[in-house]
Design an enzyme around this catalytic site. Structure first.
Site, short mmCIF file in Angstrom:
data_model
loop_
_atom_site.label_atom_id
_atom_site.label_comp_id
_atom_site.label_asym_id
_atom_site.label_seq_id
_atom_site.Cartn_x
_atom_site.Cartn_y
_atom_site.Cartn_z
N THR A 100 50.97 -18.70 13.43
CA THR A 100 51.41 -17.35 13.77
C THR A 100 50.37 -16.49 14.49
O THR A 100 49.16 -16.70 14.32
CB THR A 100 51.82 -16.64 12.45
OG1 THR A 100 52.01 -15.26 12.68
CG2 THR A 100 50.76 -16.79 11.38
N ASP A 101 50.85 -15.49 15.22
CA ASP A 101 49.99 -14.46 15.83
C ASP A 101 49.28 -13.64 14.75
O ASP A 101 48.27 -13.01 15.02
CB ASP A 101 50.85 -13.53 16.70
CG ASP A 101 52.07 -13.00 15.96
OD1 ASP A 101 52.79 -13.82 15.35
OD2 ASP A 101 52.31 -11.78 15.96
N MET A 108 65.31 -20.72 10.30
CA MET A 108 65.71 -20.32 11.65
C MET A 108 65.15 -21.28 12.72
O MET A 108 65.90 -21.83 13.54
CB MET A 108 65.23 -18.89 11.89
CG MET A 108 65.75 -18.24 13.12
SD MET A 108 65.43 -16.47 13.09
CE MET A 108 63.64 -16.41 13.12
N LEU A 109 63.85 -21.51 12.69
CA LEU A 109 63.25 -22.43 13.66
C LEU A 109 63.62 -23.88 13.33
O LEU A 109 63.90 -24.68 14.23
CB LEU A 109 61.72 -22.27 13.68
CG LEU A 109 60.96 -23.24 14.57
CD1 LEU A 109 61.37 -23.10 16.04
CD2 LEU A 109 59.45 -23.05 14.44
N TYR A 128 49.75 -13.12 4.32
CA TYR A 128 50.51 -14.18 5.01
C TYR A 128 49.64 -14.82 6.09
O TYR A 128 49.51 -16.05 6.16
CB TYR A 128 51.78 -13.54 5.59
CG TYR A 128 52.51 -14.36 6.63
CD1 TYR A 128 53.36 -15.40 6.26
CD2 TYR A 128 52.37 -14.07 7.99
CE1 TYR A 128 54.04 -16.14 7.22
CE2 TYR A 128 53.05 -14.79 8.96
CZ TYR A 128 53.88 -15.83 8.57
OH TYR A 128 54.55 -16.55 9.53
N THR A 157 58.15 -16.61 4.56
CA THR A 157 57.94 -15.83 5.79
C THR A 157 58.14 -14.32 5.61
O THR A 157 58.09 -13.58 6.60
CB THR A 157 58.87 -16.33 6.91
OG1 THR A 157 60.22 -16.34 6.43
CG2 THR A 157 58.49 -17.72 7.37
N LYS A 160 48.16 -18.77 6.34
CA LYS A 160 48.46 -19.63 7.49
C LYS A 160 47.14 -20.09 8.14
O LYS A 160 47.00 -21.24 8.53
CB LYS A 160 49.32 -18.89 8.52
CG LYS A 160 50.72 -18.52 8.06
CD LYS A 160 51.63 -19.70 7.82
CE LYS A 160 52.40 -20.15 9.00
NZ LYS A 160 53.45 -21.16 8.65
N ILE A 220 57.97 -28.13 -1.02
CA ILE A 220 56.67 -28.52 -0.44
C ILE A 220 55.47 -28.18 -1.34
O ILE A 220 54.37 -28.64 -1.11
CB ILE A 220 56.45 -27.90 0.97
CG1 ILE A 220 56.62 -26.39 0.94
CG2 ILE A 220 57.33 -28.57 2.01
CD1 ILE A 220 55.85 -25.67 2.03
N1 LIG Z 1 59.69 -15.55 12.02
C1 LIG Z 1 58.67 -15.24 12.82
O1 LIG Z 1 58.69 -14.19 13.50
C2 LIG Z 1 57.49 -16.16 12.93
C3 LIG Z 1 56.43 -15.81 13.80
C4 LIG Z 1 55.36 -16.69 13.92
C5 LIG Z 1 55.31 -17.87 13.19
N2 LIG Z 1 56.33 -18.15 12.34
C6 LIG Z 1 56.27 -19.41 11.57
O2 LIG Z 1 57.33 -20.23 12.05
C7 LIG Z 1 57.85 -21.03 10.98
C8 LIG Z 1 59.36 -20.88 10.93
O3 LIG Z 1 59.69 -19.52 10.71
P1 LIG Z 1 61.20 -19.08 10.44
O4 LIG Z 1 61.29 -17.64 10.80
O5 LIG Z 1 62.12 -20.08 11.01
O6 LIG Z 1 61.23 -19.16 8.84
P2 LIG Z 1 62.46 -19.22 7.84
O7 LIG Z 1 63.74 -18.96 8.54
O8 LIG Z 1 62.07 -18.35 6.68
O9 LIG Z 1 62.46 -20.75 7.39
C9 LIG Z 1 61.53 -21.28 6.48
C10 LIG Z 1 62.26 -22.33 5.67
O10 LIG Z 1 61.32 -22.88 4.72
C11 LIG Z 1 61.97 -22.97 3.47
N3 LIG Z 1 61.04 -22.97 2.34
C12 LIG Z 1 60.44 -21.91 1.76
N4 LIG Z 1 59.71 -22.31 0.70
C13 LIG Z 1 59.85 -23.67 0.63
C14 LIG Z 1 59.36 -24.66 -0.26
N5 LIG Z 1 58.57 -24.34 -1.29
N6 LIG Z 1 59.70 -25.95 -0.05
C15 LIG Z 1 60.52 -26.28 1.00
N7 LIG Z 1 61.03 -25.38 1.87
C16 LIG Z 1 60.70 -24.08 1.68
C17 LIG Z 1 62.85 -21.72 3.44
O11 LIG Z 1 63.81 -21.79 2.42
P3 LIG Z 1 64.36 -20.41 1.76
O12 LIG Z 1 64.96 -19.62 2.86
O13 LIG Z 1 65.34 -20.90 0.74
O14 LIG Z 1 63.15 -19.75 1.16
C18 LIG Z 1 63.44 -21.75 4.85
O15 LIG Z 1 64.57 -22.57 4.94
C19 LIG Z 1 57.11 -20.59 9.73
O16 LIG Z 1 56.10 -21.52 9.46
C20 LIG Z 1 56.51 -19.25 10.09
O17 LIG Z 1 55.32 -19.01 9.37
C21 LIG Z 1 57.42 -17.34 12.19
#
Ligand SMILES: NC(=O)c1ccc[n+]([C@@H]2O[C@H](COP(=O)([O-])OP(=O)(O)OC[C@H]3O[C@@H](n4cnc5c(N)ncnc54)[C@H](OP(=O)(O)O)[C@@H]3O)[C@@H](O)[C@H]2O)c1
Length: 305
Positions: free
Chosen positions: A112-113, A14-15, A136, A73, A140, A48
């Protein structure tokens, strides 16, 4: 002048997708992920958790900057599969950080928070002591610690409650459920700042533009979220109000919901440090939400039954 090269891990997430869109206007952007769902032109499949794969991918691109968004996530999933959280969220980040160090690239690590326990009465500052409540958040935080102690040019960007197009998120879930007119119970005792991934991506771009000449000088932790605060219940009410949906929304306490992972009651992150450096304060979560809903309604006809 040659365009700077930026490598985004998790470019199909998403991000990751929003960052690719925003940054490709000014930079040469490359993505790595498990699959190329974003149909990026410059893309490499890479897991990764596999050090040699990460090394090979990064050496092919030789980026000036790496933005590490890839993560596992599913916060409850992490609680159940602790090993996966450790391997992806901690070791995966460490793999990326080590190679960053080898090629002298600047690392942006998205955190993250959930590294905080939520007991503070006001919003969290960058130097407040982390104390994660769940697996989680712990992974992080441990990745943050490695980066802080081993890299000289790094930006740890902590954010919260993300939503945006093409990602599993609260806004789309509430909108879809509310359309069926069934009553919805939503938690009212956790407070945070919902953050639109496009706004966060633009803020990261502004930070990059600012630090361009001297990343070392500005290296450190930054909190970046949309401004203002709400509970998940208030967030849900606003989503249905903007979409003119009549579903009944009922407030509930976290203790009434059995979920594997504990969440902090207070997730508020203070943007003061970011605002002082960038002078472009993040807009309110309400305004950002309005834009996302308008934009995604036009695109998907979502919200119209
Ligand atoms: N979502 C929130 O509310 C939130 C809040 C605070 C911080 N964050 C942080 O912000 C970042 C982005 O979040 P997001 O919500 O955009 O996450 P997301 O949509 O789940 O995107 C994460 C991406 O990483 C990929 N991934 C997972 N395992 C992997 C691996 N072993 N090797 C390579 N790629 C891999 C996922 O692929 P698959 O989908 O195929 O697994 C997905 O495309 C993350 O670091 C998260 O911890 C998120």
């Amino acid at each position: 002048m040659k365009k700077q090269k930026i490598l985004i891990t998790g470019s199909s997430g998403m991000l990751g997708r929003a960052l690719c869109d925003v940054l490709s206007r000014s930079y040469q952007v490359f993505g790595i992920d498990l699959e190329n769902r974003n149909k990026l032109k410059n893309f490499l499949v890479c897991d990764i958790t596999k050090f040699e794969q990460v090394k090979k991918a990064i050496l092919v691109v030789l980026p000036n900057i790496i933005i590490h968004t890839a993560a596992y996530t599913d916060v409850d999933g992490c609680e159940v599969d602790k090993k996966k959280s450790e391997v992806v969220n901690k070791q995966g980040a460490i793999n990326v950080a080590k190679i960053c160090q080898d090629i002298n690239a600047t690392l942006f690590f998205i955190s993250t928070d959930y590294i905080f326990n939520g007991k503070k009465k006001s919003s969290y500052r960058e130097n407040d002591a982390p104390s994660p409540l769940n697996i989680y958040g712990r992974a992080k935080f441990e990745a943050e610690e490695f980066i802080r102690h081993n890299l000289s040019e790094y930006f740890i960007v902590r954010t919260s409650w993300l939503y945006g197009a093409k990602g599993k998120n609260f806004v789309d879930t509430i909108r879809a459920t509310a359309q069926s007119n069934s009553p919805l119970k939503v938690i009212d005792d956790q407070t945070g700042s919902p953050t639109y991934v496009v706004d966060l991506s633009e803020a990261i771009k502004n930070l990059m533009d600012k630090i361009n000449d001297c990343p070392k000088k500005y290296s450190g932790i930054y909190h970046i979220t949309n401004s203002g605060k709400c509970s998940w219940y208030q967030f849900a009410k606003k989503i249905t109000k903007i979409n003119k949906l009549n579903a009944k929304i009922i407030p509930m306490k976290s203790s009434q919901l059995t979920r594997p992972a504990k969440r902090p009651k207070n997730s508020l992150l203070s943007n003061v440090k970011f605002n002082r450096l960038i002078h472009k304060p993040m807009r309110s979560w309400r305004k950002a939400l309005g834009e996302y809903l308008k934009h995604s309604k036009q695109k998907n006809n979502f919200g119209i039954t």
